[in-house]
Design an enzyme around this catalytic site. Sequence first.
Site, mmCIF file in Angstrom:
data_model
loop_
_atom_site.group_PDB
_atom_site.id
_atom_site.type_symbol
_atom_site.label_atom_id
_atom_site.label_comp_id
_atom_site.label_asym_id
_atom_site.label_seq_id
_atom_site.Cartn_x
_atom_site.Cartn_y
_atom_site.Cartn_z
ATOM 1 N N ASP A 152 0.844 -1.195 0.000
ATOM 2 C CA ASP A 152 0.000 0.000 0.000
ATOM 3 C C ASP A 152 0.879 1.244 0.000
ATOM 4 O O ASP A 152 2.063 1.171 -0.362
ATOM 5 C CB ASP A 152 -0.947 -0.040 1.218
ATOM 6 N N HIS A 211 -4.363 5.251 4.117
ATOM 7 C CA HIS A 211 -4.993 4.105 3.466
ATOM 8 C C HIS A 211 -4.412 2.763 3.907
ATOM 9 O O HIS A 211 -5.148 1.850 4.308
ATOM 10 C CB HIS A 211 -4.856 4.279 1.954
ATOM 11 N N ASN A 299 -13.414 1.096 -7.911
ATOM 12 C CA ASN A 299 -14.505 1.932 -7.406
ATOM 13 C C ASN A 299 -15.125 2.813 -8.486
ATOM 14 O O ASN A 299 -15.533 3.933 -8.229
ATOM 15 C CB ASN A 299 -14.000 2.832 -6.271
ATOM 16 N N SER A 361 -11.254 -1.087 -1.467
ATOM 17 C CA SER A 361 -10.007 -1.185 -0.700
ATOM 18 C C SER A 361 -10.238 -1.807 0.665
ATOM 19 O O SER A 361 -9.350 -2.435 1.233
ATOM 20 C CB SER A 361 -9.396 0.204 -0.498
#
Length: 883
Positions: A152, A211, A299, A361
């Site tokens: 990430d 995130h 998304n 996510s």
Amino acid sequence: MRCKSFSITVVAILFLSSLSIARTIAVELASNVTLSMLTAASKRATPVDAVPAFAADETDPRLSRWYLLDESCVTDAVLSDRSLIKQYDILPERTIHLTPNGIAPFAVNGNVSIDDASDPFRSMQWQLDRIMAEPAWRFTRGSANVVVAVIDVGTDISHPDLSGQLYRNLAEVNGTTGVDDDLNGLIDDVNGWDFARNDANPSPDTMSEFHGTHVAGIVASAANGRFGVGVAPNVKLLPLRAGIGLSVFYGYRAIYFARRMGADIVNLSWGGSGVSAIEAAAVEYALEGGVTIFASAGNDGTDNIQYPSGLAGVISVGASNRNDTPASFSNSHASVAIWAPGVQVGSTMPNNGFSLLDGTSMASPVAAGVGALLKSYRPSITTQQIRAVMTATGDPMVDVSSHTAVRVNAYRAINEIARNLSEAGSNWSGSETLNGIMTFSVPLQFTNPYPATLTLQSGEISGGNWLSNQTTMQPDGSRQNWSGSLTFQLPMSFARGHTVSAGWTIRSSDRSQWFGASYKRIAPPEATIQDNSMRLTFSTIGALGLFDPYSDVPVGVSLQAPPYSQGTIYHGSFMLGAPSAVVLDNVWGNDNSAMDWEIPFSRNIQLTGNPPTAISATASPTPGHSTMNVVVDWRAVMVSGTAGVPAVDIIATIRNAGNSQLSNLIAAWMIDFDIGNSSENTTDIDASQQLLTIGSAATSEWYNVQVNRGTLGVIRTPTSQTLYSGAENWNDARKYELITWSGAEQAHTEPNDYVMLFATNPFNLASGASSEFGFRLFKTFEMQQAAELTRAWRGVDETNTAPRVALRYRATVSGNRMQIVLPEGATSGTATLFDVLGRTVWSNTLSQSITTTSLTGLPYGAYFLRTSVPNQALPVKKIVYLQ
């Protein structure tokens, strides 16, 4: 934005990077660079934190490529020298999969007492209730022997709910500070690595990079901690930072590293459009090592496919809401394998925080956590079984247009594998028949006699159609070994190869169940051969290329030079014609529903090397489909080392297997190249050398065919539009017309989409006699080099009078010392190093066949090495790296 250099890492990829990376320039690797970090490693040894040194004999060719990232770091002067910059390989933009609304209104940072160890926000983690995590924890909360890599934009490893969950590299913990104790190419990588900043701290730079911390907490936030709890709180986290801000640009480096360090599960909560050869190679490398990869579906709120989630073998995860319907933002492409909660998912945040976030996510790490529980409970479970169990035991979704309509259920999944099952697998069999019937068998083994009745049922299948859906399994005398089989039929029109994915379920009369899946490449036999310079799949039916056009199923790989770069052959096929206008072939668009060359389900092929550098095989016409009783013995061999350029030799020995003479046969090859933008390709023909060239000035790539066995009667490069036109578009009569065309075509300098076509003069074969037809397919970076090489291989210079020296030399770099070994017979020359700005930084005269020199004083980074040796046709360019 200033260009910054980063040092090499475990995958031997060279970086000149900025924060926004859009494309990759791949350049040729010096032929025998030997660095310890180029080598692959076996799975992690016991105990979990102990990492073995990488054995030198386990080098994977994918780890031997060099890349320069970010074209903005290279000057126009260098870019204009296409003999230095070899090939472009697009690396599409990758971003984290978080919905535009960003952080949800609820956020806590540092407001909970450090003494509070009861997961105070557990009640806000509805995702755990929906997937029935707590009932699953009765079986296991995870094992410290299972490592989940979170790739990430940074994970806050100081967060109180994460700091105790981290994987510890004991080789570095117990080693010397500032030393690469485990020889993996990274120094002091105790708890992961930051590939963006190239240091041992994978934490984010700022709070805005929240995130990865949130994703990691969803997987494995500690139980009885300050905030909430993860799906698998007892597994270990391997945080790998692969980007900055919203961008992930070093994901593939981290994927390589995850396998190298023995990760069991990898989570990728990011993606984008477009396939990247570099990324796909990294995923393939991880999957081959037994790593299970979960990735967010995207998304966009559409049915668009994204990558890497759309790559074969990756478990793509869509986001569901509290009503078990797809979240409005979630992609729902058919590649989605499972759904998981992805709306208002509570988890850790940087700086001792907790928050609720939306996104696929968030859904992906929920599913990854369940996968980690399954791996913890049954360490022998495979990636295919994890996928099959999770999809077979999920709860029904509502209003799902995707083919997958279940949301993951941790309890049901782990309950299904909590049996006394010792061993389960699947086998395949089949016969060389035209009906394409295959048998899929499942053996099952128990540690003790199993008293109930077992029924084998078919599951999801792709690439075939079940003919039987259920059968009663049969036990041996001890009732410990059981077996059952189902049958399916392959599509009648597949030409070059076919992949079948078949799932199965075993149900017991006592309500026990087992799930599994298997993947198989169905015949015709084929293999991918490769060396350090080239990679290509060759099939026994005489086919080269990338796709089975009848089903869009990938068939091996296209021609890749260097390996794992973008392919340049769409398809290529061997043809054998007779005066009756019958042409045996499996060319794209074949007008026969049954393929002309036999599809042998069980025939073996012979491979040489590991990875294979040569293939030997045999093919014959489909029974009853041709009056020509012939057999073709094939051999394809990588010869880059002796040719001096990326090259493969392909030879067909055509034998008359009948009792009567065959007259006026014609053997031919048609190869459809797509080099860069295929509409901008040009061609050249040198009939005297039996040489065809096709390429693109835009990429400075030229692919050449030099026919060296068999006398040509046809040599031409028509446009694809011309080629496929004619009576009924593309039937045997049209093909026969093309391969009997008389004369050698001229060069085509006008850009277009061209196809190579070359065929022999008519020849006769007595009973038992044979004839050879062979060619060398090779790549050059200057158009005129092909003719020079052709003459050199024949041992004469341009005037056909003097021997020539082969275009080959070796350059080895170790630390700051470089050794150059000149070609055989050469004793002098010059060598020059240029930096990426085109400046000469070092030059030396080569006065002996082996020259070793010190490059101390040059900063680490990438350098182009150019040598000039007398009697060589052209100077040779390589790239070297100073660490």
